[in-house]
Write a protein that holds these residues in place. Structure first.
Motif, mmCIF file in Angstrom:
data_model
loop_
_atom_site.group_PDB
_atom_site.id
_atom_site.type_symbol
_atom_site.label_atom_id
_atom_site.label_comp_id
_atom_site.label_asym_id
_atom_site.label_seq_id
_atom_site.Cartn_x
_atom_site.Cartn_y
_atom_site.Cartn_z
ATOM 1 N N SER A 142 41.362 58.130 78.412
ATOM 2 C CA SER A 142 40.573 56.946 78.072
ATOM 3 C C SER A 142 39.104 57.287 77.850
ATOM 4 C CB SER A 142 40.708 55.895 79.177
ATOM 5 O OG SER A 142 42.041 55.408 79.256
ATOM 6 N N SER A 261 42.032 63.284 73.073
ATOM 7 C CA SER A 261 42.651 62.604 71.934
ATOM 8 C C SER A 261 43.216 63.585 70.914
ATOM 9 C CB SER A 261 41.626 61.678 71.254
ATOM 10 O OG SER A 261 40.475 62.408 70.849
ATOM 11 N N ALA A 575 45.390 51.529 75.361
ATOM 12 C CA ALA A 575 44.611 51.679 74.130
ATOM 13 C C ALA A 575 44.507 50.337 73.424
ATOM 14 C CB ALA A 575 45.268 52.713 73.222
#
Length: 581
Positions: A142, A261, A575
């Protein structure tokens, strides 16, 4: 005078300044306070590697973390950056009430917010015990700052001398094995106390392929931990070397950023799922990996999980599904040897924290493999994955069964339900000599899911009723919306979704109903006419807690926690693209 246009490019102590409405004053004030800690002026100019530190007196798995922390700092300093450790919540599995899962999301929030709020250019995540690693990975995904997971490592086994000979002991599969014998009357109170003192004798997490070790392997398979580090025992010198190397790797990621990511993608999640299946790993890992992936906007439909399970063999002979321990996996070649066997099934173009792809890593690795511990893919322990998802009228949202730890004779089964309406009901009646139960029955526990008052504890490993265990019964089909420890074994159906507390079909089961389990068909069905179920729904009381009667984190949990098939994460933490779908 500092140039305000440089603020987005700032590093180290100049990064993410406290807002006083004056950028220059903020930097001046921060540097003056940092100087009070004795840093040389040139140290204040260096990039910072934050170290999320989870040592705690309530976490025996992490009691070696002070030494491990020093090794991380050595690696950071040698690579030219400044190490700054900071504490976060630590989740000692057996010390938390009602269950550690309830606090995993809180720890993930703590980790994410401290990474965001404090000045660091990369972060080393120090974790080991069951929920700490998933919480840290959730928070790191996150926050999306360059991050590397450092695993604390499994404990070493102990020895116990019995009349039959010497036995290896390791938490916590052996804990459960001997406790079952104690309940059955084949181990007395004196011996169980002696065993208690020998089950966990070193620092580290459980010595078997429980949840902690499974998540360690998943972290490495995802590419978030250094190659070869998942299985190193906590007390081994290589664990300290892994810590030092992790600190150095974090520094390298500052100049050439590799963010979570870029690492946690659908392809790497697929790799991690295959590793989970090949290990015969913990059922809890399904929940945790779903939550980690959810932070990256990646869904793990249980149908996809089954597709992978059908084509992924079980290769690792570790307890609770086999006979060896994590120290044996380390000596046998580690996770790298397992991944090389699965190489044709893996996505080799996935990026890792080293800057190499998985394919580049595996191409560079060689070495002998102990085939007693790691089977070749051409001769697997089982041809299909260790876990399977079930669907049907009793679990329309899915359920999980660890078939590699089950009695094969129970995988196709129809039986009479014996129902316990809560954990309290289970505790009160399971050993009642008058309990109406037979070996062929199916034990059912209700109201133990994430939205129940119990918060989804590891209670799915229902004990065999004493009236049966004393006759030698060792396994029965057991069904619940709870979890079970990754160290447990048996024919146990878990994570039934929707759970009973929100009115799922599990809440409608009554003692005497017939239930059919078919692992071959991947079905779990309640064999009760729909008219009767509709009658039972009328006037049914829902047992999930009313958030308005709660406060603080307890209220937040009750308002936000999702079902098991969505990783039991908080809806608000997923998300953005998942929350808006």
């Amino acid at each position: 005078m500092a140039d305000k246009t440089d603020q987005p490019k700032a590093q180290g102590f100049a990064r993410g300044l406290t807002n006083y409405g004056d950028f220059d004053f903020s930097l001046y004030l921060r540097r003056s306070f940092a100087a009070s800690m004795g840093y040389l002026p040139e140290s204040l100019e260096k990039p910072i590697v934050g170290i999320a530190y989870t040592g705690s007196g309530f976490n025996n798995c992490h009691r070696h973390f002070p030494e491990l922390l020093e090794a991380v700092k050595r690696g950071v300093l040698a690579a030219g950056a400044l190490p700054v450790d900071f504490p976060t919540i630590s989740l000692g599995e057996v010390y938390l009430n009602p269950t550690s899962l309830k606090f995993r999301n809180l720890m993930s929030m703590d980790t994410e917010e401290m990474i965001r709020a404090q000045p660091m250019d990369a972060v080393v995540l120090m974790g080991g015990c069951d929920k700490t690693v998933p919480a840290q990975l959730m928070g790191a995904v996150s926050a999306d700052l360059p991050a590397i997971q450092l695993i604390g490592g499994p404990m070493m086994t102990s020895r116990y001398l019995r009349e039959e000979g010497e036995e290896k002991l390791g938490a916590c599969t052996d804990c459960r094995r001997f406790w079952a014998q104690y309940r059955a009357g084949t181990v007395d109170s004196t011996e169980i106390r002696e065993i208690e003192g020998r089950l966990a004798t070193t620092a580290g997490s459980c010595a078997v392929m429980g949840t902690a070790s499974t998540m360690a392997c998943i972290a490495e398979a995802l590419g978030m931990a250094l190659p070869g580090t998942a299985a190193i025992p906590a007390v081994h010198a290589d664990r300290l070397r892994a810590a030092e190397a992790s600190g150095a790797a974090a520094v390298r990621m500052i100049a050439n950023p590799i963010r979570p990511s870029e690492i946690v993608t659908r392809k790497s999640v697929e790799n991690a799922l295959r590793i989970l299946l090949a290990l015969g790993g913990s059922t809890n890992a399904v929940i945790h990996l779903t939550a980690i992936a959810g932070r990256a906007g990646i869904e793990i439909p249980l149908e996809w999980f089954n597709e992978l399970s059908e084509t992924t063999p079980v290769l690792v002979n570790l307890k609770p599904v086999g006979s060896h321990y994590m120290e044996d996996l380390f000596a046998a070649g580690g996770l790298g040897a397992v991944m090389r066997e699965l190489k044709p099934l893996l996505n080799l173009d996935c990026m890792t924290v080293t800057g190499e792809t998985l394919g580049e890593r595996l191409a560079a690795e060689t070495g002998p493999v102990n085939r007693d511990v790691i089977s070749p893919s051409s001769d697997p322990i089982e041809p299909k994955g260790g876990l399977v998802a079930l669907f049907g009228s009793l679990a329309p949202g899915g359920a999980i069964l660890k078939r590699s730890a089950a009695d094969p004779t129970l995988l196709e089964k129809e039986g009479r339900a014996v129902v316990f309406s809560s954990l309290e009901d289970l505790s009160a009646r399971i050993d009642d000599p008058d309990l109406d139960v037979e070996e062929d029955d199916i034990l059912v526990l209700q109201n133990a899911g994430p939205r129940s008052p119990s918060g989804m504890p590891e209670a799915g490993y229902l004990p065999i009723p004493k009236k049966l265990s004393s006759k030698g019964v060792k396994d029965m089909v057991r069904i619940s919306d709870a979890r079970m420890s990754g160290t447990a074994f048996g024919t146990i159906v878990l994570h039934v979704t929707p759970e009973a507390a929100v009115g799922g079909p599990l809440s409608l089961v009554r003692t005497g109903d017939r239930i059919r389990l078919s692992v071959e068909e991947k079905r779990l069905d309640l064999l009760v006419p729909e008219e009767e179920l509709e009658r039972r729904r009328t006037g049914q009381s829902i047992t999930e807690r009313d958030p308005m009667t709660l406060r603080g984190y307890d209220r937040l949990y009750a308002e936000q926690v999702l079902q098991a098939d969505q990783g039991c994460d908080f809806r608000m933490l997923q998300a953005l693209d998942k929350r808006t779908n």
